[in-house]
Enzyme design. Structure first.
Site, PDB file in Angstrom:
ATOM      1  N   GLN A   9       7.055   7.962  32.305  1.00  0.00           N
ATOM      2  CA  GLN A   9       7.107   9.295  31.703  1.00  0.00           C
ATOM      3  C   GLN A   9       8.285  10.041  32.323  1.00  0.00           C
ATOM      4  O   GLN A   9       8.205  10.558  33.442  1.00  0.00           O
ATOM      5  CB  GLN A   9       5.795  10.029  31.957  1.00  0.00           C
ATOM      6  N   ALA A  44      -1.521  17.205  26.714  1.00  0.00           N
ATOM      7  CA  ALA A  44      -0.932  15.882  26.894  1.00  0.00           C
ATOM      8  C   ALA A  44       0.587  15.922  26.747  1.00  0.00           C
ATOM      9  O   ALA A  44       1.185  16.960  26.451  1.00  0.00           O
ATOM     10  CB  ALA A  44      -1.543  14.909  25.888  1.00  0.00           C
ATOM     11  N   HIS A  45       1.209  14.744  26.958  1.00  0.00           N
ATOM     12  CA  HIS A  45       2.670  14.679  26.960  1.00  0.00           C
ATOM     13  C   HIS A  45       3.275  15.037  25.614  1.00  0.00           C
ATOM     14  O   HIS A  45       2.730  14.734  24.561  1.00  0.00           O
ATOM     15  CB  HIS A  45       3.158  13.303  27.426  1.00  0.00           C
ATOM     16  N   ASN A  46       4.423  15.738  25.714  1.00  0.00           N
ATOM     17  CA  ASN A  46       5.230  16.125  24.548  1.00  0.00           C
ATOM     18  C   ASN A  46       4.568  17.161  23.639  1.00  0.00           C
ATOM     19  O   ASN A  46       5.054  17.418  22.537  1.00  0.00           O
ATOM     20  CB  ASN A  46       5.630  14.903  23.715  1.00  0.00           C
ATOM     21  N   SER A 101       2.131  14.810  21.690  1.00  0.00           N
ATOM     22  CA  SER A 101       3.125  15.043  20.635  1.00  0.00           C
ATOM     23  C   SER A 101       2.629  15.947  19.517  1.00  0.00           C
ATOM     24  O   SER A 101       3.148  15.896  18.393  1.00  0.00           O
ATOM     25  CB  SER A 101       3.608  13.708  20.045  1.00  0.00           C
TER      26      SER A 101
END
Length: 346
Positions: free
Chosen positions: A199, A240-242, A260
């Site tokens: 990441q 969460a990521h993005n 995302s």
């Protein structure tokens, strides 16, 4: 040491925050609820359903939307009593301020940059290349990772963890246990086992953001996770990521946002909402508590999902019918087909 109680005349509060005074210009020393208020307190009433409580209230003054002649106390008439009370509370109970010092037990890397007006508390760790802005207060046990950039006038409560390369703007408050910039849940299946996807993105947080206790915000996988200006995140939220969250959106506790996903500006998201990944939620959307959001929402408005609570016996009967839903659908389609055939014969 005896604490000095500050007294404020109602006229002074009105001069600072607006409103119209009806009644005596008295001094108040505290803000309390309608139920617990005593003489010397200011309270507020948000509508007719609280009027009986207001009549029984012992407060010396009340903030209301409209004048109530039956009330015996002084009244401040203002469009938004709750906002008025919030501003009075900030005046009576100001947030702690940085004192321009570094505690002897703190560990600060030689090449970290700490503004002289900032305060670094006990057992804080500030790693190499980190930057701490003016008048920022970092409380006990917090860890600021390598090359993290923290703006001015921030308040980090005890035991916050900010991972490397995170960027946080001005006037951000982060409560205890929050983790900013941890790895996202990125894994690739290699046939017989998972392999971790590094990441390498960052977290970027705008100004005037507040992040609740034990909330986690993952760094981006490739691009950045972005929290825009004015966002409010409650306790125990997973971002969460993005993920991208638009300006002035407020999200209540225990909500989970998968990777995302983009959430627009000025959204209101209730507690325990589950939001799927790789979807878009438009501006000015309200999601009621307990919602499940599997796909994009493109139009502003209020959304709800799920089955409301009901007695167990009713729930059990409904579940039984749900299990038969596919069979019933096939029967209905068969009957429709037969009816259409008869109509065509006639």
């Amino acid at each position: 040491m005896v604490e000095t109680i500050k007294l404020y005349k109602l006229s002074a509060l009105i001069n600072a925050f607006g409103g119209e005074l009806r009644g005596e210009d008295i001094e108040i020393s505290a803000v309390s609820s309608l139920d617990s208020a005593v003489a010397g307190c200011l309270s507020f009433c948000l509508g007719n359903k609280f009027l009986n409580q207001a009549k029984a209230c012992q407060a010396s003054a009340l903030a209301l939307r409209e004048f109530e002649p039956e009330l015996q106390c002084s009244q401040i008439i203002i469009k938004d009593p709750q906002l008025f009370i919030a501003r009075v509370l900030s005046l009576l109970h100001p947030a702690p301020k940085a004192q321009g010092k570094i505690h002897h037990s703190a560990i600060v890397a030689d090449d970290a940059v700490v503004d002289p007006t900032a305060e670094i508390g006990p057992l804080v760790v500030i790693e190499s290349g980190a930057v701490i802005g003016a008048n920022t207060l970092i409380q006990a046990g917090t860890v600021i990772g390598q090359n993290a950039k923290i703006g001015a006038h921030c308040l980090f409560h005890a035991r916050v963890v900010v991972y490397a390369d995170t960027e946080i703007a001005d006037y951000v408050e982060i409560h205890s246990g929050a983790v900013i910039g941890s790895d996202g849940f990125g894994n690739a299946w290699a046939g017989q086992r998972w392999e971790k996807i590094p990441q390498i993105g960052r977290v970027q947080i705008g100004s005037h953001v507040e992040i609740g206790a034990n909330t986690t915000i993952d760094r981006g996988a490739l691009d950045n996770t972005v929290i825009a200006d004015g966002v409010r995140l409650d306790n125990q939220i997973q971002v969460a990521h993005n993920v991208k969250i638009g300006a002035h959106t407020a999200i209540a506790a225990c909500t989970g946002i998968a990777g995302s996903t983009t959430i627009g500006a000025n959204c209101l998201i209730g507690g325990g909402v589950l939001i799927a990944g790789h979807i878009d939620i438009a501006d000015r959307i309200t999601l009621l508590a307990g919602n499940g959001v599997p796909s994009s929402l493109t139009e502003a408005g209020v959304y709800a999902s799920g089955v409301p609570v009901m007695p167990y016996a009713s729930w059990a009967r409904n579940v039984l019918q749900f299990r038969r839903l596919d069979e019933m659908t096939k029967r209905v389609k068969k009957i429709e087909k037969q009816c259409l055939a008869k109509d065509s014969e006639q």
